[in-house]
Scaffold this active site. Structure first.
Site, PDB file in Angstrom:
ATOM      1  N   HIS A 150      -3.024  -5.675  -3.945  1.00  9.05           N
ATOM      2  CA  HIS A 150      -2.238  -4.439  -4.114  1.00  9.05           C
ATOM      3  C   HIS A 150      -1.586  -4.506  -5.506  1.00  9.05           C
ATOM      4  CE1 HIS A 150       1.245  -1.769  -3.400  1.00  9.05           C
ATOM      5  NE2 HIS A 150       0.654  -1.330  -2.296  1.00  9.05           N
TER       6      HIS A 150
ATOM      7  N   ASP B  90       1.077 -12.548   0.260  1.00 12.55           N
ATOM      8  CA  ASP B  90       1.511 -11.167   0.456  1.00 12.55           C
ATOM      9  C   ASP B  90       1.092 -10.777   1.872  1.00 12.55           C
ATOM     10  OD1 ASP B  90       1.784  -8.462   0.685  1.00 12.55           O
ATOM     11  OD2 ASP B  90       0.663  -7.946  -1.129  1.00 12.55           O
TER      12      ASP B  90
ATOM     13  N   GLN C  76       0.480  -6.368   4.735  1.00 17.39           N
ATOM     14  CA  GLN C  76      -0.491  -5.694   5.598  1.00 17.39           C
ATOM     15  C   GLN C  76      -0.848  -6.540   6.824  1.00 17.39           C
ATOM     16  OE1 GLN C  76      -1.718  -2.506   6.642  1.00 17.39           O
ATOM     17  NE2 GLN C  76      -1.227  -2.462   4.470  1.00 17.39           N
TER      18      GLN C  76
ATOM     19  N   LYS D 223       6.344  -1.717   7.483  1.00 13.62           N
ATOM     20  CA  LYS D 223       4.961  -1.821   7.939  1.00 13.62           C
ATOM     21  C   LYS D 223       4.858  -2.502   9.300  1.00 13.62           C
ATOM     22  CE  LYS D 223       2.813  -1.168   3.533  1.00 13.62           C
ATOM     23  NZ  LYS D 223       1.831  -1.571   2.546  1.00 13.62           N
TER      24      LYS D 223
ATOM     25  N   CYS E 137      -3.252   1.930  -3.972  1.00 11.64           N
ATOM     26  CA  CYS E 137      -2.570   0.965  -4.849  1.00 11.64           C
ATOM     27  C   CYS E 137      -3.432  -0.259  -5.088  1.00 11.64           C
ATOM     28  CB  CYS E 137      -1.210   0.543  -4.293  1.00 11.64           C
ATOM     29  SG  CYS E 137      -0.051   1.877  -4.126  1.00 11.64           S
TER      30      CYS E 137
HETATM   31  C1  LIG Z   1       2.243  -1.957   1.387  1.00 11.62           C
HETATM   32  C2  LIG Z   1       1.798  -3.153   0.659  1.00 11.62           C
HETATM   33  C3  LIG Z   1       2.520  -3.653  -0.431  1.00 11.62           C
HETATM   34  C4  LIG Z   1       3.748  -2.975  -0.967  1.00 11.62           C
HETATM   35  O1  LIG Z   1       4.730  -2.820   0.008  1.00 11.62           O
HETATM   36  P1  LIG Z   1       6.048  -1.965  -0.355  1.00 11.62           P
HETATM   37  O2  LIG Z   1       6.735  -1.837   0.946  1.00 11.62           O
HETATM   38  O3  LIG Z   1       5.574  -0.669  -0.927  1.00 11.62           O
HETATM   39  O4  LIG Z   1       6.813  -2.768  -1.344  1.00 11.62           O
HETATM   40  C5  LIG Z   1       2.064  -4.795  -1.047  1.00 11.62           C
HETATM   41  N1  LIG Z   1       0.961  -5.428  -0.616  1.00 11.62           N
HETATM   42  C6  LIG Z   1       0.241  -4.984   0.427  1.00 11.62           C
HETATM   43  C7  LIG Z   1      -0.973  -5.745   0.865  1.00 11.62           C
HETATM   44  C8  LIG Z   1       0.625  -3.830   1.093  1.00 11.62           C
HETATM   45  O5  LIG Z   1      -0.094  -3.374   2.118  1.00 11.62           O
END
Ligand SMILES: *Cc1c(COP(=O)(O)O)cnc(C)c1O
Length: 398
Positions: free
Chosen positions: A116, A192, A195, A218, A356
């Site tokens: 992302h 990260d 997701q 999320k 993104c």
């Molecule tokens: C949504 C997402 C982000 C960013 O999250 P924010 O809440 O917009 O800061 C980063 N990495 C992944 C894999 C995502 O799905």
């Protein structure tokens, strides 16, 4: 379960709402809405400063969410949990603060093609600041990490940061062995989990990572609150990211002493009620059972993928063996944005765009995809309406 999500009981353009944009953000159950409402009505004050009863009570509840979050991630101790605004802020904090601690000119930062933008752009800034450079682990045609030459990518690398689940394709990356290999070479590792967190266990000890970040929104929680897990010795050694009140022990114009972690990384009044909302969201997921929720989503994903694959002129982008709750696809001759607009006319909320993740789109030579993504409250009716709406879209553009 759907009655726990009041937003789902509405129509859009006269059609029942089919909410399939969960990879962008999930809806909130009453448990979360009510916890935050109750907090504002009955419990609210600033925390950690007051000697009065309201402040002390809410401080205790705030600290309890830190402990709950530590248990949720299987962190060794609650001090390893830092509350941030979001995944994006967590990654910016790391790029700035961990970057300052470990990056020297000529050092490398390893990312993957699947990242992302939030896990790319902060590292580009860190490269500019500290004279480091990016290295990118490629993916194969299925959208899986190509790890055949992984060890060759590690030369000179100081930081390895990767998504556990791709938000653009849904690929689940088997990060634990990669992290183990990187760590054996003294590389700092970041996951990260934005997701992943709503769909698979994010056990920081099983992953073996030094850091992990996610956003509450999320995983059925509120916006404005995220989590950074960090190994205690590393957080302790890292310089602060933001400074101000609440992150200090003592201040004079000559010299300031910082507070211990995690307070060192929580400058200013934090998003108190959002933290309470996060706690309610983690309780909700734990009560329902993350594994059961994930199994339900996997049934839906497979049913949707089967039905969509049967349609002519539809191409699934990302065919990894292990995927979570996301289907990205394109329709021949129809721009994803146009498709998204028509699907919305049928009450179907999907994401159309680059998600993104421009480098992923470039890898597949496409401008964008249509992305349907699933959460605990979706059902087979949602899949049926998605497939029917896609067919109607194809007929419209024929
Ligand atoms: C949504 C997402 C982000 C960013 O999250 P924010 O809440 O917009 O800061 C980063 N990495 C992944 C894999 C995502 O799905």
């Amino acid at each position: 379960m759907r009655h726990e999500f009041p937003i789902l009981a509405q129509t859009i353009h006269g059609q029942p709402l089919t909410y399939l944009d969960n990879a962008a953000s999930t809806q909130k159950p009453l448990a979360v809405i009510d916890a935050m409402d109750h907090c504002y009505r009955h419990e609210y004050s600033n925390i950690h400063r007051g000697v009065h009863t309201l402040s002390q009570r809410l401080s205790a509840r705030y600290d309890a969410v830190r402990e709950k979050t530590a248990r949720f991630l299987n962190a060794a101790r609650p001090e390893e949990i830092v509350f941030t605004k979001s995944t994006t802020e967590g990654l910016n904090l790391l790029a700035s603060s961990l970057g300052e601690l470990v990056l020297r000119p000529g050092d490398k930062i390893l990312l993957t093609t699947l990242e992302h933008h939030a896990n790319i752009v902060p590292w580009q800034r860190a490269c500019q600041r500290f004279g480091a450079e990016l290295v990118v682990l490629p993916i194969n045609d299925a959208g899986e990490l190509d790890t055949t030459h992984f060890s060759d990518y590690l030369d000179g690398v100081k930081i390895f940061s990767a998504a556990l689940v791709s938000n653009a394709l849904g690929t689940i990356n088997d990060l634990a062995p990669l992290i183990a290999e990187a760590k054996a070479r003294g590389i700092h590792t970041i996951v990260d989990a934005a997701q992943a967190v709503a769909h698979l266990p994010c056990d920081v000890q099983a992953l073996g990572c030094d850091f992990l970040v996610f956003s509450a929104h999320k995983i059925y929680g509120p916006t404005g609150i995220g989590v950074l897990y960090g190994r205690h010795d590393l957080l302790d050694a890292m310089p602060p990211y933001q400074t101000g009140g609440d992150m200090i022990l003592s201040v004079s114009f000559e010299r300031t002493h910082y507070a211990a972690v995690p307070q060192k990384f929580e400058a200013g009044t934090p998003p108190i009620v959002e933290v309470i909302g996060l706690g309610a969201a983690l309780d909700w997921v734990t009560d329902k059972g993350l594994a059961d929720l994930a199994a339900h989503e996997e049934t839906l994903r497979q049913a949707a993928e089967q039905a969509l694959t049967a349609l002519p002129c539809l191409r699934i982008i990302g065919t990894a063996r292990h995927k979570a709750a996301v289907i990205s696809f394109t329709l021949d001759g129809i721009h994803p944005h146009d498709a998204g607009t028509v699907l919305d006319q049928h009450g179907v909320a999907v994401r159309a765009g680059q998600h993104c993740a421009e480098p992923v789109m470039r890898r597949f030579g496409i401008p964008a995809t249509i992305r349907a993504s699933f959460a605990a409250y979706n059902n087979h009716d949602d899949i049926g309406r998605l497939v029917a709406a896609v067919q109607a879209t194809q007929q419209l553009f024929q």
